[in-house]
Design an enzyme around this catalytic site. Structure first.
Site, PDB file in Angstrom:
ATOM      1  N   THR A 201      -1.319   3.028  10.418  1.00  0.00           N
ATOM      2  CA  THR A 201      -0.281   3.539   9.526  1.00  0.00           C
ATOM      3  C   THR A 201      -0.536   4.957   9.060  1.00  0.00           C
ATOM      4  O   THR A 201       0.400   5.663   8.677  1.00  0.00           O
ATOM      5  CB  THR A 201      -0.159   2.646   8.276  1.00  0.00           C
TER       6      THR A 201
ATOM      7  N   GLU B 196       1.828  -2.656  12.893  1.00  0.00           N
ATOM      8  CA  GLU B 196       1.229  -1.552  12.138  1.00  0.00           C
ATOM      9  C   GLU B 196       0.025  -2.087  11.368  1.00  0.00           C
ATOM     10  O   GLU B 196       0.134  -3.073  10.630  1.00  0.00           O
ATOM     11  CB  GLU B 196       2.240  -0.947  11.166  1.00  0.00           C
TER      12      GLU B 196
ATOM     13  N   HIS C 103       0.012   3.114  20.574  1.00  0.00           N
ATOM     14  CA  HIS C 103       1.074   4.114  20.466  1.00  0.00           C
ATOM     15  C   HIS C 103       0.725   5.355  21.282  1.00  0.00           C
ATOM     16  O   HIS C 103       1.593   5.977  21.897  1.00  0.00           O
ATOM     17  CB  HIS C 103       1.281   4.469  18.994  1.00  0.00           C
TER      18      HIS C 103
END
Length: 278
Positions: free
Chosen positions: A53, A120, A167
């Site tokens: 995050t 997340e 990611h």
């Protein structure tokens, strides 16, 4: 006992009707016939994407519940326990699309928001000093919860090991999460995600110094075969970014984006184990 022919006929008729009746779904003003299922369909969810995050829990929750960005799950650093079980926050139902991947690509698919589940994990990422980048480690509590959560998602959708990604794997020019301290190897040992066979890595290293330089272009071609989106027009910095993303996932002790023999051996071992993207 005598069984009358009329009773037999009625029973046979009911037996013939039951299969069709079982495929009818009532929708009030209409009904659906579900007997005939198309062959041309597949599972919408194909990827599981891991994020950090870069904020604390309260800031992360605020960010992920506004209208600009979202994820399916949020995992605190120290999950609260209710009824002796740790709590994970579900922010978006899995049947709905979350806005976590952004501009992204993996194994020939683009815009992975449409086809992925995003997790997340509360972690501030990194801080930089004049000489070093300091990455924040993940907590043992987080990983202890992440493993069963991820396993459940993988089982529900039949997600392949090579389609459990970070990611940075799907957006290497923009993102660095979940970073080099994310325990990909530990997760793979628990059946979550891909990891090369060490014997294959050593065999393909073929006695070379693991830091021996190799040409960048053939290495990028192998990364593309495994699943990374490679643009032939990238400059040297962009090429190093995608290689660094690969190294953060599979060789986290050296993530400078320098093309070397060990990186080549690892991607070769992954191609041996999982095959090339179609």
């Amino acid at each position: 006992m005598k069984i009358w022919p009329g009773i037999i006929a009625a029973a046979l008729l009911a037996g013939c009707q039951n299969p069709q009746q079982d495929t009818l779904v009532d929708r009030g003003a209409y009904q659906l016939e579900t007997l005939h299922q198309a062959q041309g369909a597949d599972q919408r969810i194909r990827f599981l994407v891991m994020h950090y995050t870069a904020e604390d829990f309260h800031s992360s929750l605020k960010t992920l519940t506004d209208e600009h960005v979202s994820a399916h799950y949020l995992l605190p650093a120290h999950p609260q326990r209710e009824h002796s079980k740790p709590t994970v926050y579900r922010l978006v139902p899995e049947a709905m699309r979350a806005w976590h991947a952004g501009t992204s690509a993996w194994r020939g698919r683009n815009n992975l928001n449409d086809t992925s589940i995003g997790i997340e994990i509360v972690n501030k990422g990194f801080t930089r000093s004049m000489l070093f980048t300091h990455w924040q480690p993940y907590t043992a509590e987080q990983i202890a919860v992440l493993i069963p959560l991820s396993s459940d998602i993988i089982q529900r959708y039949g997600i392949q090991p090579q389609d459990v990604v970070g990611h940075s794997d799907i957006a290497p020019q923009r993102k660095q999460d979940p970073g080099p301290l994310f325990p990909w190897r530990q997760l793979a040992q628990a059946g979550i995600g891909a990891w090369p066979d060490e014997r294959d890595v050593q065999r393909l290293l073929a006695g070379r110094d693991r830091h021996a330089p190799v040409p960048m272009a053939p290495l990028l071609e192998k990364l593309a075969r495994y699943g990374y989106a490679i643009d032939p027009l990238w400059d040297a910095r962009q090429q190093r970014n995608v290689l660094a993303a690969f190294q953060m996932h599979f060789r986290p002790d050296d993530v400078r984006g320098e093309p070397d023999a060990e990186s080549e051996a690892i991607v070769d071992a992954l191609l041996v184990k999982y095959g090339a993207a179609r």
